[in-house]
Design a protein around this motif. Structure first.
Motif, mmCIF file in Angstrom:
data_model
loop_
_atom_site.group_PDB
_atom_site.id
_atom_site.type_symbol
_atom_site.label_atom_id
_atom_site.label_comp_id
_atom_site.label_asym_id
_atom_site.label_seq_id
_atom_site.Cartn_x
_atom_site.Cartn_y
_atom_site.Cartn_z
ATOM 1 N N GLY A 98 0.829 -1.194 0.000
ATOM 2 C CA GLY A 98 0.000 0.000 0.000
ATOM 3 C C GLY A 98 0.854 1.230 0.000
ATOM 4 N N GLY B 71 -9.224 2.609 2.583
ATOM 5 C CA GLY B 71 -9.051 1.237 3.050
ATOM 6 C C GLY B 71 -8.493 0.343 1.962
ATOM 7 N N TRP B 72 -8.599 -0.963 2.197
ATOM 8 C CA TRP B 72 -8.063 -1.945 1.249
ATOM 9 C C TRP B 72 -9.028 -2.095 0.083
ATOM 10 C CZ3 TRP B 72 -3.266 -3.911 1.374
ATOM 11 C CH2 TRP B 72 -2.546 -3.737 2.566
ATOM 12 N N ASN C 3 -3.805 -0.746 -0.197
ATOM 13 C CA ASN C 3 -4.331 0.097 0.879
ATOM 14 C C ASN C 3 -4.313 1.571 0.485
ATOM 15 O OD1 ASN C 3 -5.333 0.840 3.374
ATOM 16 N ND2 ASN C 3 -3.324 0.961 4.323
#
Length: 242
Positions: free
Chosen positions: A26, A184-185, A206
């Motif tokens: 991420g 978020g993911w 992410n």
């Protein structure tokens, strides 16, 4: 990704190798800055197909070298403020495209080397001075660096459906407006315009809250990759996962 505009941060050295990100990766949180580092900062992305790899130039001097095509990128490096020539060319050769660009004190900029719509290379610059997204959101825009007439881009957990609203990447060198999306993911899904048939599906990635970034769709042979660029932060290259 950073939690808003940062006036100072520790620069990564120009010439950082391109990074292919695996699952579970991420955009990292912001790093610590160093006092007095207010010089403009510049990084590069090679979104061409012809320069494989590319060298970049600043002020007539060769900077990052051997930056791979298909979305290779560098870290930030310092440049002098004011109007500066920025160039790109094939690795080991001279700059074949040079553009004059003005850099302000404390600014962050990404220079994108693009394959022109007629096959001629060009440089495009992204300013990185936008306000932070709200808590629980990521603020994203998309740029189409391919010759395709356009794509629909979805940043979400599951495959797109008719109830989802995409980020629209119009034709070559088209940059969309920013849109706030849940953080978020997520995966990045790409379809052709007005289609739900997925042609690109990234690994899970992410997108932290209160961050700002650009997704650059780049050609990789007959396929695609996406370079995720955090404003004033790190970058990642996302590849297709079937």
């Amino acid at each position: 990704m950073n939690a808003g505009r940062i006036s100072r941060r520790q620069a990564l050295r120009l010439g950082t190798a391109a990074l292919v990100v695996g699952a579970g990766s991420g955009l990292a949180g912001c790093g610590g800055g160093q006092e007095g580092q207010d010089a403009p900062q510049l990084r590069f992305v090679n979104a061409t197909v012809d320069y494989s790899p590319a060298d970049f130039w600043v002020d007539g001097l060769r900077g990052p070298t051997n930056v791979s095509s298909g979305g290779g990128f560098t870290g930030y490096g310092f440049v002098r403020e004011g109007s500066r020539p920025v160039g790109v060319g094939p690795s080991g050769g001279a700059a074949t495209v040079t553009v004059q660009r003005s850099f302000a004190t404390g600014s962050f900029t990404t220079a994108l080397a693009l394959m022109g719509s007629g096959g001629n290379e060009e440089l495009r610059f992204l300013d990185e001075n936008h306000s932070a997204a709200p808590a629980g959101s990521v603020r994203l825009r998309v740029l189409n660096a391919t010759s395709a007439s356009g794509y629909d881009v979805y940043v979400q957990s599951g495959a797109p459906s008719s109830s989802d609203t995409p980020l629209v990447a119009q034709g070559y060198n088209s940059l969309s407006d920013f849109t706030d999306l849940p953080s978020g993911w997520r995966r990045v899904y790409i379809t052709n315009r007005n289609s739900l048939s997925v042609i690109f599906r990234s690994q899970e990635f992410n997108f932290p809250g209160r961050t700002v970034g650009s997704l650059v769709i780049v050609p990789v042979g007959a396929s695609l990759a996406v370079v995720a660029l955090q404003e004033q932060g790190v970058a990642a290259r996302l590849i297709h996962h079937a």
